[in-house]
Design an enzyme around this catalytic site. Structure first.
Site: not given
Ligand code: GLC
Length: 402
Positions: A153, A189
């Site tokens: 990311k 996550d």
């Protein structure tokens, strides 16, 4: 409307089944003792061996790094029957120069945000255990030892890849020396999402994120987790499915626009699957398609604006706004105006169609990948039919109207 540039985004059921079958093979490769080094789907052991049973309680701190926002939280898990989760939280910005600077600066920043939060909550004197959600691929050695494989990311801090992230956090806190934490548990996550969903619903054994990035985890049989000692019970596996296709196996699915997004990203050649699906990239795919249609004089009278020519100018949230069932067309007009484009009604409708095409492909690819996982659990357990729950989170999932 028939637009030839949109055709490659429309994946048939057969193609999706084929993608699912390819992922199935790659998951097996990732689990294997000798094949995992070369696997593009990493299938990382998480050292989480069970989902919650709802009786858990306690007082914790939590950090959440790797999504749209960096958050610091104080979580109190209370009475068993009421299952109340008390939460105070704060969002801290992470400026771009820290996201791309040194690891030391990043962890100093995190430790400083935590200090500020502890003061505001009057918690500085207490030494609480801390849950650290760190949403990047890590080679986990234990629940509190986790080595970053690579940034994904928007992050690219020096001196962190190959290092134990829990240790870097503890070191930063000790450098300050003005507060301390007790034990640390680090999770991806996806794992955090599966666990918090599992707290309320015991049939939850899969966690999925469709946000800035995309990924999923699930409970695998220990006997199939060849890289960890022991045959009994289960362990949660972080698939890192974002890396699916990095060995070239999705070449036939990629469009020219996906290739362009990859080339201009900060990590070319990696996270092929993620780049077709997640929030960090969807807006850019739409921008490139709109630009192509403009160059071919099919949009905006053939005139691109300066904004449309600028990478990153078409934010992923615009897609959600444009696809709103009621206000979508009006939103499209406003956004095209903001991008300085000379549009007419047909242009606004075509822009809507482009958004719908790109986000539908994202959803279908996710569905195909999720089906692979669900089928794997079902077959692991020798069942004809599996009833299960998937915990889902992420900004794209939360914000997209469909
Ligand atoms: C990226 C990360 C992964 C994370 C996902 C969603 O794919 O590599 O660890 O779960 O983004 O945030």
């Amino acid at each position: 409307v028939h637009l030839k540039h949109l055709e490659p985004f429309r994946l048939s059921l057969e193609k999706l089944q084929d993608v699912s079958a390819r992922l199935r093979k790659d998951m097996i490769r990732g689990l294997g003792k000798h094949s995992h080094h070369r696997a593009s789907v990493k299938m990382l052991p998480t050292f989480v061996r069970a989902t919650p049973d709802g009786t858990e309680k306690g007082d914790f701190l939590a950090l959440d790094l790797g999504g749209t926002n960096f958050r610091v939280l104080h979580v109190r898990v209370l009475e068993e029957e009421q299952r109340v989760l008390k939460m105070d939280s704060q969002i801290c910005a992470i400026p771009q120069d820290i996201m791309l600077g040194t690891g030391e600066k990043l962890f100093d920043h995190i430790a400083a945000c935590l200090a500020e939060f502890l003061d505001s909550q009057k918690l500085r004197g207490q030494t609480l255990p801390l849950g650290f959600t760190f949403s990047f691929p890590c080679e986990q050695k234990e629940i509190d030892k986790s080595i970053l494989i690579r940034w994904t990311k928007g992050f690219n801090c020096s001196g962190v890849e190959g290092e134990d992230v829990v240790n870097l956090l503890k070191e930063a806190i000790h450098r300050r020396g003005d507060y301390d934490i007790s034990s640390v548990a680090m999770v991806n996550d996806t794992v955090g999402t599966m666990m918090s969903c599992g707290y309320r619903d015991q049939s939850c054994e899969i966690g999925m994120i469709i946000g800035t990035g995309t990924n999923a985890c699930y409970m695998e049989e220990m006997k199939n987790v060849k890289r960890v000692e022991g045959e009994d019970g289960r362990m949660c596996i972080n698939t890192e499915w974002g890396g699916f296709g990095d060995d070239g196996c999705l070449k036939d699915v990629l469009t020219e626009f996906d290739e362009e997004v990859d080339k201009t990203s900060i990590n070319p050649g990696v996270h092929t699957f993620e780049k077709m699906i997640s929030g960090m990239y969807l807006g850019e795919i739409v921008r490139l398609v709109l630009l192509k249609l403009t160059e071919e004089k099919l949009l905006f009278r053939g005139c691109p604006s300066e904004a449309l020519l600028t990478p990153g100018s078409f934010e992923t949230r615009f897609i959600s706004e444009i696809e709103e069932p009621d206000s979508g067309l009006e939103n499209a007009k406003k956004i095209l105006t903001k991008l300085d484009l000379d549009w007419d009604l047909v242009d606004a409708c075509v822009a809507r169609l482009v958004c719908d095409t790109v986000s539908s492909r994202s959803a279908r690819l996710c569905a195909a990948a999720l089906a692979t996982i669900v089928n794997r659990i079902r077959i692991n357990r020798g069942l004809d039919h599996l009833k299960t729950t998937v915990g889902v989170d992420g900004t794209v999932y939360r914000k997209h109207p469909k």
